[in-house]
Design an enzyme around this catalytic site. Structure first.
Site, short mmCIF file in Angstrom:
data_model
loop_
_atom_site.label_atom_id
_atom_site.label_comp_id
_atom_site.label_asym_id
_atom_site.label_seq_id
_atom_site.Cartn_x
_atom_site.Cartn_y
_atom_site.Cartn_z
N HIS A 1 62.51 67.43 -46.98
CA HIS A 1 62.54 66.09 -47.15
C HIS A 1 63.04 65.90 -48.77
CE1 HIS A 1 58.66 65.30 -44.93
NE2 HIS A 1 59.65 65.70 -44.18
N GLY B 1 48.80 74.23 -46.11
CA GLY B 1 48.67 72.79 -46.88
C GLY B 1 49.18 71.68 -46.26
#
Ligand SMILES: [Zn+2]
Length: 242
Positions: free
Chosen positions: A119, A188
């Site tokens: 990202h 996570g």
């Protein structure tokens, strides 16, 4: 599979692919996008700060937001989970790849090198015209927008925005690593955010082991080999125990 077996699988794996998400950075105190939207920023919708359209309409506001987030990440330090993953890479060498959805640059600061940032990265800027990527100056010396050192054009935050595609080379490298992995770790991240689910399933389809580290059950859980129900630092420590 139980914890002993998961540990043994990770220890003996020649090829390991890891995907990390917000849970890894939360332990370093990195605010999520929404957590950071306080005060002045509370009245903006995320797409008013993180989309090509918003940037086109009001580059100053978008840059002011990202300059603030850049300040946040430079103040934070890599945590135990970042360091454990850097150590795992040193142990596995060439057969290792870490793909992250995080944009804070903390994996690199912890020493991870076989790293793809799906990202983008808050600590760099990208030229709008020629695509050159450069690190931002220290926050106290930084007045946005930066200018491209190659062609002199305006540079934008090096972040994948709403409505944009993931960088193709990063996604390809991650997909290949997950296809080839003996063991994949999903750490996570909830599995809902693209491309987490797809990557985990690539490994499963090819017969590899997929282990999740997450304090909560996720949509991916039913498809995985084993889940460590803990935060990233403790979960990784449990998996990497000799
Ligand atoms: Zn340029």
């Amino acid at each position: 599979m139980n914890l002993q077996e998961a540990r043994a699988a990770l220890r003996s794996a020649r090829r390991v692919a890891v995907l990390t998400g917000a849970g890894v950075s939360a332990e370093s105190g990195i605010p999520t996008f929404r957590d950071a939207q306080t005060g002045h920023w509370a009245r903006f919708r995320p797409e008013d700060l993180a989309s090509p359209g918003a940037y086109h309409r009001d580059p100053e506001t978008v840059w002011a937001w990202y300059a603030g987030r850049y300040r946040d990440v430079t103040r934070a330090q890599p945590g135990a989970a970042h360091h454990l993953l850097a150590a795992l890479e040193r142990g596995k060498g060439e057969g290792f790849l870490l793909a992250t959805q995080n944009v804070d640059g903390l994996h690199a600061r912890a020493g991870s090198e076989r790293l793809v940032e799906l990202h983008g990265n808050l600590t760099t800027a990208r030229c709008e015209l020629c695509g050159t990527v450069v690190p931002l100056p220290a926050p106290e010396d930084f007045t946005p927008p930066p200018t491209c050192p190659v062609c002199g054009s305006r540079m934008r935050p090096n972040i994948v925005w709403f409505g944009e595609f993931l960088p193709e080379d990063a996604l390809e490298a991650a997909t290949l690593a997950f296809q080839e992995a003996d063991v994949a770790l999903i750490v996570g991240t909830s599995g809902v955010v693209y491309p987490a689910a797809g990557l985990a399933l690539e490994t499963r389809r090819e017969g590899g082991v997929v282990i999740e580290v997450n304090p909560e059950e996720t949509e991916l859980t039913p498809y995985l080999s084993f889940s460590v129900r803990d935060v990233a630092s403790r979960g990784l420590a449990a998996l990497m125990e000799p």
